[in-house]
Scaffold this motif. Sequence first.
Motif, PDB file in Angstrom:
ATOM      1  N   ALA A 171       0.777  -1.109  -0.009  1.00 30.46           N
ATOM      2  CA  ALA A 171      -0.091  -0.051   0.054  1.00 30.46           C
ATOM      3  C   ALA A 171       0.847   1.258   0.076  1.00 30.46           C
ATOM      4  O   ALA A 171       0.374   2.354  -0.321  1.00 30.46           O
ATOM      5  N   ARG A 172       1.986   1.227   0.485  1.00 37.48           N
ATOM      6  CA  ARG A 172       2.734   2.389   0.884  1.00 37.48           C
ATOM      7  C   ARG A 172       3.154   3.200  -0.421  1.00 37.48           C
ATOM      8  O   ARG A 172       2.982   4.463  -0.528  1.00 37.48           O
ATOM      9  N   TRP A 197      -1.941   6.249  11.591  1.00 42.93           N
ATOM     10  CA  TRP A 197      -0.675   5.572  11.174  1.00 42.93           C
ATOM     11  C   TRP A 197       0.012   6.346  10.290  1.00 42.93           C
ATOM     12  O   TRP A 197      -0.451   6.559   9.245  1.00 42.93           O
ATOM     13  N   ASN A 213      -8.512   6.677   7.258  1.00 45.01           N
ATOM     14  CA  ASN A 213      -8.433   5.317   7.385  1.00 45.01           C
ATOM     15  C   ASN A 213      -9.496   4.696   8.181  1.00 45.01           C
ATOM     16  O   ASN A 213      -9.677   4.942   9.305  1.00 45.01           O
ATOM     17  N   ASN A 247      -6.286   1.918  11.989  1.00 45.42           N
ATOM     18  CA  ASN A 247      -4.924   1.615  12.690  1.00 45.42           C
ATOM     19  C   ASN A 247      -4.543   2.851  13.451  1.00 45.42           C
ATOM     20  O   ASN A 247      -4.385   3.922  12.832  1.00 45.42           O
ATOM     21  N   ASP A 265      -7.748   5.199   2.840  1.00 43.24           N
ATOM     22  CA  ASP A 265      -7.164   4.155   3.046  1.00 43.24           C
ATOM     23  C   ASP A 265      -7.912   2.819   3.709  1.00 43.24           C
ATOM     24  O   ASP A 265      -8.106   3.042   5.012  1.00 43.24           O
ATOM     25  N   VAL A 300      -6.815  -0.538   3.920  1.00 42.44           N
ATOM     26  CA  VAL A 300      -6.396  -1.654   3.936  1.00 42.44           C
ATOM     27  C   VAL A 300      -6.668  -2.711   4.526  1.00 42.44           C
ATOM     28  O   VAL A 300      -6.408  -3.935   4.505  1.00 42.44           O
ATOM     29  N   TYR A 301      -7.412  -2.505   5.723  1.00 44.58           N
ATOM     30  CA  TYR A 301      -8.133  -3.401   6.303  1.00 44.58           C
ATOM     31  C   TYR A 301      -9.568  -3.737   6.162  1.00 44.58           C
ATOM     32  O   TYR A 301     -10.122  -4.291   7.144  1.00 44.58           O
ATOM     33  N   SER A 325      -1.853  -7.102   2.196  1.00 47.63           N
ATOM     34  CA  SER A 325      -0.996  -7.115   3.176  1.00 47.63           C
ATOM     35  C   SER A 325      -1.971  -7.467   4.403  1.00 47.63           C
ATOM     36  O   SER A 325      -1.278  -8.681   5.254  1.00 47.63           O
ATOM     37  N   LYS A 326      -3.063  -6.969   4.504  1.00 51.13           N
ATOM     38  CA  LYS A 326      -3.483  -7.303   5.785  1.00 51.13           C
ATOM     39  C   LYS A 326      -4.759  -8.336   5.614  1.00 51.13           C
ATOM     40  O   LYS A 326      -4.833  -9.179   6.368  1.00 51.13           O
ATOM     41  N   ARG A 334       4.070  -8.031  -0.701  1.00 52.50           N
ATOM     42  CA  ARG A 334       4.211  -6.601  -1.528  1.00 52.50           C
ATOM     43  C   ARG A 334       3.294  -6.674  -2.461  1.00 52.50           C
ATOM     44  O   ARG A 334       3.715  -6.336  -3.755  1.00 52.50           O
TER      45      ARG A 334
HETATM   46  C1  LIG Z   1      -3.594   2.103   7.912  1.00 50.82           C
HETATM   47  C2  LIG Z   1      -2.603   1.645   7.195  1.00 50.82           C
HETATM   48  N1  LIG Z   1      -2.202   1.853   5.761  1.00 50.82           N
HETATM   49  C3  LIG Z   1      -1.118   1.397   4.864  1.00 50.82           C
HETATM   50  C4  LIG Z   1      -0.553   0.439   5.589  1.00 50.82           C
HETATM   51  C5  LIG Z   1       0.622   0.063   4.643  1.00 50.82           C
HETATM   52  O1  LIG Z   1       0.425  -1.094   4.175  1.00 50.82           O
HETATM   53  P1  LIG Z   1       1.682  -2.193   3.167  1.00 50.82           P
HETATM   54  O2  LIG Z   1       2.626  -2.827   4.109  1.00 50.82           O
HETATM   55  O3  LIG Z   1       0.816  -2.866   2.080  1.00 50.82           O
HETATM   56  O4  LIG Z   1       2.597  -1.067   2.519  1.00 50.82           O
HETATM   57  C6  LIG Z   1      -0.749   0.097   6.906  1.00 50.82           C
HETATM   58  C7  LIG Z   1       0.490  -0.982   7.558  1.00 50.82           C
HETATM   59  O5  LIG Z   1       0.704  -1.147   8.662  1.00 50.82           O
HETATM   60  C8  LIG Z   1      -1.472   0.406   7.658  1.00 50.82           C
HETATM   61  O6  LIG Z   1      -1.708   0.138   8.791  1.00 50.82           O
END
Ligand SMILES: Cc1ncc(COP(=O)(O)O)c(C=O)c1O
Length: 428
Positions: A120-121, A145, A189, A193, A229, A231-232, A263-264, A272
């Motif tokens: 995600a980064r 985060w 997000n 997180n 965001d 990701v979860y 990732s999650k 990745r």
């Molecule tokens: C809210 C949030 N966004 C993005 C990421 C980044 O994810 P990635 O490991 O896929 O780069 C994280 C990772 O902890 C996260 O908690």
Amino acid sequence: MSIDVNATFQADTAAARRAAVTEVVDGLQGSQILAIATSVRAMVADGKSVCNLTVGDFKPSEFPVPEKLVAGIHAALEAGETNYPPSDGILELRQAIADMYTRDLGLDYGPGGVIVCSGARPVLYATWRMFTNPGDKTVSFLPAWNVGYYAHLCQTDHHFVPTGADTNFFPTVEQVKAILPDTRLIVMNSPLNPTGTVIDKDVLTGIAQAIVDENNARGDAPPVMLMWDAVYWQLTKNEHPFYSPVQLVPEIAPYVVHIDAISKGFAATGLRVGWAVLPDYLQAKMKALIGHMGAWAGRPEQIATAALLNDPEAIREYNTWIKTEIDARLDTVYGAIMDMKANGLPVDAIAPQGAIYLSFRVKLPGQSNEDIRIKLLEGAGMAVVPFQAFDLREDSGWFRISIGAVSKDELPPMLDRLRAVIQAEVTS
Ligand SMILES: Cc1ncc(COP(=O)(O)O)c(C=O)c1O
């Protein structure tokens, strides 16, 4: 004979070395969470018994990735799939992601609205680069985060808006409305997180509508963009469903960039593969950015991820399994904390709603979060991360518990030790 390269720097002073990098890079701090996690690993290496609730990662022995991913990566490697992928991702994967968004969220972006990258980064950073110039007003909400690092890298005029436990650590519609004027980028997000909470559907609808209204009123001035965001998003309790703001207020679509990854949801942090889902008028720009960063996901991982996302039954099966495993851990910890609270101990928690986190509070007047963190670590072998690591500066007593790296068996003895430590604090 080899040259001892580092020795050539020894005459240098630390100050001179610092001066060799830009001010922006010099001012960039490493992750506080990883710093705490490293010190915990050192304790474990020393033979101490520590329950590591610090990292937002998964222990592969507890949370293996889907078998289909592993098999797919092996097969792609054996088939010689080792050359450059397209810089926005292989079409097969972009199509699979677009299909998943249509199937699960009712959003039809098509493959032309997807950019694949290495986790995600990169798309997260790319979103910052796409919409901000140095000095632009950007906004996020606390705790959160890593947002501060990206704001620093882009040298924006960043506004952190604090939230509280009464709103599950999400902003209210009024808070967002108040901060919207002149804002270029808002970062949000959910599931969140570090708190493990999910934004309320009505609040998200109100925020999305406020952004649409703001942009309608801006005329030709650049709009405010929303980085969503997510990701979860696959890891929510059934009673707290995930929503994209685009589902709730479709007019916001031109202004939303979704951030997502395997990732999650698939415990695949080290493989990745991540992506952005965004309106296709922005796709080519982000493709160029990701291409020049060289932040592609590996081709075998892309091929395997496409096969997984094209298999809704395999996803459902994995999702049911991983949520059961996550819930078993979060519910055990939450239940024990609420039991301590019911017995008069100064602790609290927010019932888990999503992600792999729990918001946990210890109220010991006169003690800083750092004092409490050390006490929990040394007294109870319980390693947690204070909300300060998520930019909420006050000593509020709130901590993040992350359960991705622990077994179910580790938790009950740790919770007994926690009870004893808190009890001792109260009676001393
Ligand atoms: C809210 C949030 N966004 C993005 C990421 C980044 O994810 P990635 O490991 O896929 O780069 C994280 C990772 O902890 C996260 O908690």
